[in-house]
Design a protein around this motif. Structure first.
Motif, PDB file in Angstrom:
ATOM      1  N   ALA A 115      -3.923  32.658 -83.312  1.00  0.00           N
ATOM      2  CA  ALA A 115      -4.207  33.899 -84.032  1.00  0.00           C
ATOM      3  C   ALA A 115      -3.023  34.858 -83.999  1.00  0.00           C
ATOM      4  O   ALA A 115      -2.926  35.752 -84.832  1.00  0.00           O
ATOM      5  CB  ALA A 115      -5.444  34.570 -83.434  1.00  0.00           C
ATOM      6  N   PHE A 116      -2.124  34.666 -83.026  1.00  0.00           N
ATOM      7  CA  PHE A 116      -0.980  35.572 -82.911  1.00  0.00           C
ATOM      8  C   PHE A 116       0.184  35.057 -83.754  1.00  0.00           C
ATOM      9  O   PHE A 116       0.350  33.844 -83.915  1.00  0.00           O
ATOM     10  CB  PHE A 116      -0.526  35.666 -81.459  1.00  0.00           C
ATOM     11  CG  PHE A 116      -1.360  36.568 -80.618  1.00  0.00           C
ATOM     12  CD1 PHE A 116      -0.988  37.875 -80.383  1.00  0.00           C
ATOM     13  CD2 PHE A 116      -2.545  36.102 -80.068  1.00  0.00           C
ATOM     14  CE1 PHE A 116      -1.769  38.705 -79.602  1.00  0.00           C
ATOM     15  CE2 PHE A 116      -3.334  36.924 -79.297  1.00  0.00           C
ATOM     16  CZ  PHE A 116      -2.944  38.232 -79.061  1.00  0.00           C
ATOM     17  N   GLY A 135      -7.899  28.671 -80.573  1.00  0.00           N
ATOM     18  CA  GLY A 135      -7.997  29.653 -81.656  1.00  0.00           C
ATOM     19  C   GLY A 135      -7.213  30.913 -81.367  1.00  0.00           C
ATOM     20  O   GLY A 135      -6.497  31.429 -82.229  1.00  0.00           O
ATOM     21  N   LEU A 136      -7.323  31.400 -80.128  1.00  0.00           N
ATOM     22  CA  LEU A 136      -6.608  32.638 -79.783  1.00  0.00           C
ATOM     23  C   LEU A 136      -5.099  32.424 -79.839  1.00  0.00           C
ATOM     24  O   LEU A 136      -4.347  33.288 -80.293  1.00  0.00           O
ATOM     25  CB  LEU A 136      -7.030  33.098 -78.386  1.00  0.00           C
ATOM     26  CG  LEU A 136      -6.474  34.453 -77.955  1.00  0.00           C
ATOM     27  CD1 LEU A 136      -6.962  35.538 -78.884  1.00  0.00           C
ATOM     28  CD2 LEU A 136      -6.862  34.781 -76.542  1.00  0.00           C
ATOM     29  N   GLN A 166       3.575  35.459 -77.248  1.00  0.00           N
ATOM     30  CA  GLN A 166       2.518  36.435 -76.998  1.00  0.00           C
ATOM     31  C   GLN A 166       1.154  35.764 -77.081  1.00  0.00           C
ATOM     32  O   GLN A 166       0.279  35.989 -76.237  1.00  0.00           O
ATOM     33  CB  GLN A 166       2.638  37.535 -78.051  1.00  0.00           C
ATOM     34  CG  GLN A 166       2.031  38.841 -77.634  1.00  0.00           C
ATOM     35  CD  GLN A 166       2.114  39.834 -78.762  1.00  0.00           C
ATOM     36  OE1 GLN A 166       2.761  39.618 -79.775  1.00  0.00           O
ATOM     37  NE2 GLN A 166       1.431  40.944 -78.587  1.00  0.00           N
ATOM     38  N   PHE A 173      -4.473  33.917 -70.489  1.00  0.00           N
ATOM     39  CA  PHE A 173      -5.396  34.852 -69.821  1.00  0.00           C
ATOM     40  C   PHE A 173      -6.838  34.424 -70.068  1.00  0.00           C
ATOM     41  O   PHE A 173      -7.667  34.433 -69.160  1.00  0.00           O
ATOM     42  CB  PHE A 173      -5.148  36.266 -70.343  1.00  0.00           C
ATOM     43  CG  PHE A 173      -5.749  37.339 -69.490  1.00  0.00           C
ATOM     44  CD1 PHE A 173      -5.106  37.746 -68.341  1.00  0.00           C
ATOM     45  CD2 PHE A 173      -6.941  37.922 -69.847  1.00  0.00           C
ATOM     46  CE1 PHE A 173      -5.659  38.733 -67.555  1.00  0.00           C
ATOM     47  CE2 PHE A 173      -7.500  38.910 -69.059  1.00  0.00           C
ATOM     48  CZ  PHE A 173      -6.864  39.315 -67.904  1.00  0.00           C
ATOM     49  N   LEU A 174      -7.111  34.015 -71.319  1.00  0.00           N
ATOM     50  CA  LEU A 174      -8.466  33.558 -71.654  1.00  0.00           C
ATOM     51  C   LEU A 174      -8.820  32.304 -70.855  1.00  0.00           C
ATOM     52  O   LEU A 174      -9.956  32.161 -70.386  1.00  0.00           O
ATOM     53  CB  LEU A 174      -8.568  33.280 -73.150  1.00  0.00           C
ATOM     54  CG  LEU A 174      -9.939  32.844 -73.634  1.00  0.00           C
ATOM     55  CD1 LEU A 174     -10.954  33.948 -73.420  1.00  0.00           C
ATOM     56  CD2 LEU A 174      -9.896  32.460 -75.101  1.00  0.00           C
ATOM     57  N   ASP A 213       3.397  35.927 -83.008  1.00  0.00           N
ATOM     58  CA  ASP A 213       4.415  35.596 -82.019  1.00  0.00           C
ATOM     59  C   ASP A 213       3.836  34.550 -81.064  1.00  0.00           C
ATOM     60  O   ASP A 213       2.796  34.775 -80.440  1.00  0.00           O
ATOM     61  CB  ASP A 213       4.825  36.847 -81.250  1.00  0.00           C
ATOM     62  CG  ASP A 213       5.895  36.535 -80.236  1.00  0.00           C
ATOM     63  OD1 ASP A 213       6.879  35.882 -80.618  1.00  0.00           O
ATOM     64  OD2 ASP A 213       5.730  36.914 -79.067  1.00  0.00           O
ATOM     65  N   ARG A 264       0.525  33.768 -73.965  1.00  0.00           N
ATOM     66  CA  ARG A 264       0.129  34.572 -72.805  1.00  0.00           C
ATOM     67  C   ARG A 264      -1.314  35.033 -72.918  1.00  0.00           C
ATOM     68  O   ARG A 264      -2.078  34.986 -71.939  1.00  0.00           O
ATOM     69  CB  ARG A 264       1.068  35.756 -72.638  1.00  0.00           C
ATOM     70  CG  ARG A 264       2.315  35.414 -71.850  1.00  0.00           C
ATOM     71  CD  ARG A 264       2.895  36.621 -71.189  1.00  0.00           C
ATOM     72  NE  ARG A 264       3.381  37.581 -72.148  1.00  0.00           N
ATOM     73  CZ  ARG A 264       4.565  37.482 -72.759  1.00  0.00           C
ATOM     74  NH1 ARG A 264       5.353  36.468 -72.477  1.00  0.00           N
ATOM     75  NH2 ARG A 264       4.951  38.378 -73.606  1.00  0.00           N
ATOM     76  N   ALA A 265      -1.722  35.471 -74.139  1.00  0.00           N
ATOM     77  CA  ALA A 265      -3.106  35.914 -74.328  1.00  0.00           C
ATOM     78  C   ALA A 265      -4.069  34.759 -74.087  1.00  0.00           C
ATOM     79  O   ALA A 265      -5.079  34.902 -73.389  1.00  0.00           O
ATOM     80  CB  ALA A 265      -3.291  36.481 -75.730  1.00  0.00           C
ATOM     81  N   LEU A 307       1.576  33.373 -66.400  1.00  0.00           N
ATOM     82  CA  LEU A 307       1.325  34.820 -66.390  1.00  0.00           C
ATOM     83  C   LEU A 307       2.016  35.497 -65.217  1.00  0.00           C
ATOM     84  O   LEU A 307       2.515  36.616 -65.338  1.00  0.00           O
ATOM     85  CB  LEU A 307      -0.175  35.094 -66.337  1.00  0.00           C
ATOM     86  CG  LEU A 307      -0.922  34.864 -67.644  1.00  0.00           C
ATOM     87  CD1 LEU A 307      -2.403  35.093 -67.440  1.00  0.00           C
ATOM     88  CD2 LEU A 307      -0.409  35.781 -68.724  1.00  0.00           C
TER      89      LEU A 307
END
Lengths: 252, 228
Positions: free
Chosen positions: A152-153, A148-149, A158, A165-166, A155, A161-162, A86
């Motif tokens: 879910a994207f 899972g997150l 992306q 963060f989690l 890309d 990166r999400a 990040l």
């Protein structure tokens, strides 16, 4: 000054270089992991004496305890890699963080399963709402949330990166969960069962445990190498170095 | 043209969100109805004995409120994302975090506050003693903003994805374990006649930290999820 070390680390961040490095390192790591696991398991299951109270059932700690250490260690690695991803936007760090998550989740799952297998004869129950058990379960959910997150994207970068963060939110939360669960448990009842502290352990049991710890670490590194290699190929699909590898594979 | 001061922008965001919520008053009633129905189901499932219901009342109310908030949380950025006003908010000259803080506040006022208002009714249905009800309300007043703030960060992370409902539950529920433990712990202690201030103080401390950090994290998460 020996500035080739930071230089080498910087260079290793480049996907083609890391791909080659991981390919060279993986067989060695895997071989060492298998050797250490064989030695540790032999020492733990055959050489070590049986416990005066628990008999042979205690031997599951040679799987359980190293897995539990790894479940936390890999979360730490994932969080550090997430931070690097990040802050400095290093592509390799994203891949390392995201490919660590399934391995960590697997170790957490092994910890829970072996723990309940051990708990059935020792505590008389598969599951109890002990502070450690509950924290470990929450850790598994955190891993699953990150995985899972990530998926879910559409890309992948992306999503990485999400999910990174989690993972960082999670690492702030892990000590809070552990502390609060401890507090919650002691409110209702004192802890009735404590897992054997490693420091109070006989040397004949300690060395197989430490060997198994080394084995799980080496296995994690080997597994990470192959996972990261596969992921890098998928991520860099259009690049020149991947095309060269594909051509070399095709002409073979 | 100079930018409007931050306070004016914040007030405008808050007013806009409250107006939008007021125009769709039916949506405000949905979490309340949901909580009412879930609490009604418990005596059917567990049997109507007073002693049992009394013992589980506070926990049931807390978890029901948590789940009702989780359902409503999904819509926090949904409308703004679809009509593009979220991008406008991100492009605004004012810093993003306080503006998002206002959005979270509006969301809390429209979803959590009605739940807190009917919480005494829910607790009464399960025969929670009247003397414990103020503690339950206090715990809810501290716990629900904390859940809104934590949830907002996670909703922001899933903003760029298509299906986020179950994912949101998977991400949020582990994070709210401490909140549930402390809130339920305070009520349980009060029910047993023990001092209940300590767990509430912990909740308050966590809330103070979340009020400062969560909007910042929410802004960062939104920038990641929308790749701006």
């Amino acid at each position: 000054m020996a500035n080739w070390i930071p230089l080498w680390v910087h260079k290793l961040g480049s996907p083609p270089l890391f791909y080659r490095f991981a390919g060279a390192a993986r067989p060695w790591l895997l071989a060492l992991a298998v050797l250490a696991a064989a030695g540790g398991l032999y020492g733990g299951l055959v050489l070590a004496p049986s416990d005066y109270q628990q008999g042979d059932a205690y031997r599951i700690i040679f799987i359980h305890v190293p897995s539990a250490w790894m479940s936390l260690f890999i979360y730490g690695v994932m969080a550090v890699a997430s931070f690097v991803a990040l802050v400095w936007r290093v592509k390799l760090a994203e891949v390392v963080a995201m490919e660590s998550a399934p391995v960590g989740a697997a170790f957490t799952f092994i910890t829970l399963v072996t723990g309940s297998l051990w708990g059935k004869p020792m505590w008389g129950t598969w599951w109890t709402w002990d502070a450690r058990l509950t924290s470990e379960l929450v850790l598994l959910f955190l891993y699953l949330g990150v995985i899972g997150l990530y998926h879910a994207f559409e890309d992948r970068r992306q999503g990485a990166r999400a999910a990174a963060f989690l993972a960082l939110i999670g690492i702030v939360n892990v000590p809070i969960v552990h502390f609060s669960v401890n507090w919650w448990n002691t409110l209702h009842q004192g802890s009735t069962v404590r897992i054997l502290g490693p420091s109070k352990m006989a040397p004949s049991m300690l060395w197989p445990l430490l060997t198994m710890m080394a084995a799980t670490k080496l296995y994690y590194l080997a597994s990470l190498c192959s996972r990261v290699r596969a992921d890098l190929l998928a991520l860099e699909g259009g690049k020149d170095w991947v095309r060269k590898i594909a051509e070399a594979e095709g002409s073979r | 043209m100079s930018a409007a001061p931050l306070s004016r922008a914040c007030a405008a965001v808050l007013r806009r969100d409250l107006t939008l919520a007021w125009r769709r008053r039916g949506d405000i009633a949905m979490p309340v109805l949901y909580a009412l129905i879930v609490v009604t189901l418990f005596p059917f499932a567990l049997g109507p004995e007073d002693a049992l219901l009394q013992r589980i009342a506070s926990g049931v109310v807390l978890v029901t409120v948590l789940l009702a908030m989780l359902l409503a949380l999904d819509g926090l950025f949904r409308g703004d994302l679809e009509d593009g006003s979220l991008e406008q908010l991100m492009l605004a000259p004012q810093p993003l975090a306080p503006l998002l803080g206002m959005k979270i506040l509006a969301h809390w006022l429209t979803t959590a506050l009605p739940l807190i208002v009917i919480a005494p009714l829910l607790a009464g249905m399960l025969h929670l003693p009247l003397a414990v009800q103020p503690v339950l309300l206090l715990a809810l007043l501290l716990a629900t903003p904390l859940l809104s703030l934590l949830g907002a960060v996670l909703v922001a992370l899933t903003a760029g994805t298509r299906r986020s409902g179950m994912l949101l539950a998977l991400m949020l529920l582990p994070l709210c374990v401490p909140v549930v433990i402390f809130a339920a712990g305070a009520v349980a202690a009060a029910q047993q006649g023990l001092p209940w201030i300590a767990p509430l103080a912990w909740l308050g401390a966590a809330l103070a930290m979340a009020v400062v950090l969560a909007p910042l994290a929410c802004a960062a998460a939104l920038r990641i999820a929308l790749d701006a």
